[in-house]
Scaffold this active site. Sequence first.
Site, PDB file in Angstrom:
ATOM      1  N   GLU A  90       0.843  -5.138 -13.565  1.00 29.99           N
ATOM      2  CA  GLU A  90       1.524  -3.859 -13.767  1.00 29.99           C
ATOM      3  C   GLU A  90       2.961  -3.890 -13.260  1.00 29.99           C
ATOM      4  O   GLU A  90       3.294  -4.632 -12.348  1.00 29.99           O
ATOM      5  CB  GLU A  90       0.743  -2.716 -13.127  1.00 29.99           C
ATOM      6  N   CYS A 103      10.196  -2.197 -10.944  1.00 29.10           N
ATOM      7  CA  CYS A 103       9.399  -2.806  -9.871  1.00 29.10           C
ATOM      8  C   CYS A 103       8.454  -3.804 -10.521  1.00 29.10           C
ATOM      9  O   CYS A 103       7.634  -3.432 -11.364  1.00 29.10           O
ATOM     10  CB  CYS A 103       8.607  -1.720  -9.148  1.00 29.10           C
ATOM     11  N   CYS A 110      -3.493 -10.713  -4.984  1.00 24.61           N
ATOM     12  CA  CYS A 110      -2.762 -11.052  -3.764  1.00 24.61           C
ATOM     13  C   CYS A 110      -3.787 -11.501  -2.732  1.00 24.61           C
ATOM     14  O   CYS A 110      -4.924 -11.034  -2.736  1.00 24.61           O
ATOM     15  CB  CYS A 110      -2.032  -9.804  -3.254  1.00 24.61           C
ATOM     16  N   CYS A 114      -3.926  -6.704   2.944  1.00 23.32           N
ATOM     17  CA  CYS A 114      -3.536  -5.445   3.622  1.00 23.32           C
ATOM     18  C   CYS A 114      -4.584  -4.371   3.320  1.00 23.32           C
ATOM     19  O   CYS A 114      -5.019  -4.202   2.177  1.00 23.32           O
ATOM     20  CB  CYS A 114      -2.159  -4.994   3.165  1.00 23.32           C
ATOM     21  N   CYS A 117      -4.049  -1.508   0.539  1.00 23.91           N
ATOM     22  CA  CYS A 117      -3.446  -1.910  -0.735  1.00 23.91           C
ATOM     23  C   CYS A 117      -4.505  -2.314  -1.745  1.00 23.91           C
ATOM     24  O   CYS A 117      -5.412  -3.090  -1.441  1.00 23.91           O
ATOM     25  CB  CYS A 117      -2.479  -3.074  -0.488  1.00 23.91           C
ATOM     26  N   CYS A 331      -0.236   0.828  -5.591  1.00 19.73           N
ATOM     27  CA  CYS A 331      -0.020  -0.586  -5.927  1.00 19.73           C
ATOM     28  C   CYS A 331      -1.305  -1.269  -6.377  1.00 19.73           C
ATOM     29  O   CYS A 331      -2.247  -1.377  -5.607  1.00 19.73           O
ATOM     30  CB  CYS A 331       0.428  -1.312  -4.653  1.00 19.73           C
TER      31      CYS A 331
HETATM   32  N1  SAH Z   1       3.533  -8.174  -0.670  1.00 22.57           N
HETATM   33  C1  SAH Z   1       4.818  -7.576  -0.502  1.00 22.57           C
HETATM   34  C2  SAH Z   1       5.285  -6.740  -1.677  1.00 22.57           C
HETATM   35  C3  SAH Z   1       4.312  -5.854  -2.380  1.00 22.57           C
HETATM   36  S1  SAH Z   1       3.786  -4.365  -1.651  1.00 22.57           S
HETATM   37  C4  SAH Z   1       4.869  -6.794   0.785  1.00 22.57           C
HETATM   38  O1  SAH Z   1       3.865  -6.732   1.481  1.00 22.57           O
HETATM   39  O2  SAH Z   1       5.927  -6.282   1.128  1.00 22.57           O
HETATM   40  C5  SAH Z   1       5.158  -3.263  -1.560  1.00 22.57           C
HETATM   41  C6  SAH Z   1       5.043  -2.273  -0.423  1.00 22.57           C
HETATM   42  O3  SAH Z   1       4.063  -1.266  -0.696  1.00 22.57           O
HETATM   43  C7  SAH Z   1       4.613  -2.921   0.876  1.00 22.57           C
HETATM   44  O4  SAH Z   1       5.331  -2.368   1.934  1.00 22.57           O
HETATM   45  C8  SAH Z   1       3.143  -2.531   0.948  1.00 22.57           C
HETATM   46  O5  SAH Z   1       2.641  -2.621   2.249  1.00 22.57           O
HETATM   47  C9  SAH Z   1       3.185  -1.134   0.394  1.00 22.57           C
HETATM   48  N2  SAH Z   1       1.910  -0.595  -0.064  1.00 22.57           N
HETATM   49  C10 SAH Z   1       0.896  -1.224  -0.690  1.00 22.57           C
HETATM   50  N3  SAH Z   1      -0.105  -0.391  -0.977  1.00 22.57           N
HETATM   51  C11 SAH Z   1       0.277   0.811  -0.527  1.00 22.57           C
HETATM   52  C12 SAH Z   1      -0.336   2.105  -0.500  1.00 22.57           C
HETATM   53  N4  SAH Z   1      -1.538   2.307  -1.008  1.00 22.57           N
HETATM   54  N5  SAH Z   1       0.374   3.130   0.056  1.00 22.57           N
HETATM   55  C13 SAH Z   1       1.602   2.921   0.569  1.00 22.57           C
HETATM   56  N6  SAH Z   1       2.219   1.746   0.580  1.00 22.57           N
HETATM   57  C14 SAH Z   1       1.565   0.691   0.056  1.00 22.57           C
END
Ligand code: SAH
Length: 344
Positions: A90, A103, A110, A114, A117, A331
């Site tokens: 996406e 974006c 991944c 996290c 996420c 995301c």
């Molecule tokens: N892997 C990279 C880039 C992708 S995520 C990274 O970790 O930076 C982009 C941003 O969105 C990151 O800061 C991630 O922690 C955040 N993110 C992911 N899922 C999220 C969610 N459900 N709510 C808020 N932020 C989120």
Amino acid sequence: MDLMSMTLEEMNNALAAMGEKKFRAKQIYEWFHVKLVSDYNEMTNLSKDLRNKLIAEYPIMHVKEVKRFVSEIDGTMKFLFELNDGNVIESVMMKYKHGNSVCISSQVGCRMGCKFCASTLDGLIRNLTPSEMLLQVYEIQKAIGERVSNIVVMGSGEPFDNFDNLIRFIELVSDENGLNISQRNITVSTCGIVEKIREFADLKLQVTLAISIHAPTDSYRQSLMPVAYRYTVAEIIEACKYYLEVNNRRITFEYSLVKGANDSEELAKELSHLLKGMLAHVNLIPVNPIKERDYEQSDSSHIAQFKNVLEKNNINVTIRREMGRDIAAACGQLRRDYKQGGTS
Ligand code: SAH
């Protein structure tokens, strides 16, 4: 390597190896990166014979739109793209006063894990090629009929876990003989892979670095991000200081606020202390809850208080504006729903 992922010089060599004249490479490069054509049969200044050879030897990594969601509020668009192997990724397009920002995803899935996420729920499937990153931008530019001026590598995946392809992507997309998007308008976000932050610093690109910090202490960070067991906050900050020494470009720290997990006043103070004196900017992101986990967004009063503490300590801070509220999906959530037959 596929042809669209190559620099012009590499394409010269590839074409020479096929017994073709050098200038053919320049023509194909222009079709790919200026005219945004990703079908050899549309490359009308190439002979039929050469087109067939290219189709056989250098298949194009197509990125095909399978679904689009458009916000009625602010025009934000979310795209689902299918790749040659059937995987789905996406990308998002946001309209700002300063231009159109895209974006992009850097991986299918991944492996960083996290907790909040959706992209990581099924682990890493594979890295995207430089061309698959480029085509997300190209396809969106063609779809909206307007120039894309900004890119954020903040979609699914950890860009520094696909480092070489990421760098190639940045070099190609900012090439003045290609789409020519200024590196100053590109942001790369990482969960904090320390060796790669240093390697990235040494490349001296003009790109903005964003670090997903999400907590100022190791134990809080570990509760949200498994990668925090591998790298400490202190190591990340040290690498960021090295980056600033070499590049002097302001670093963005992303902080997704999760109710009760990392949004206390105490942690805001610790974060201020951590970033004191650094050329830094904090971007607070109210967490976007995903249905597989029970994390909740912090209350707006908590968010405001967190911001206040940072401001009082002279830390540059903004709250991320929510775009496409009516098509909101965290995301990686769209891809997941699509795979499970959940979006209609
Ligand atoms: N892997 C990279 C880039 C992708 S995520 C990274 O970790 O930076 C982009 C941003 O969105 C990151 O800061 C991630 O922690 C955040 N993110 C992911 N899922 C999220 C969610 N459900 N709510 C808020 N932020 C989120």
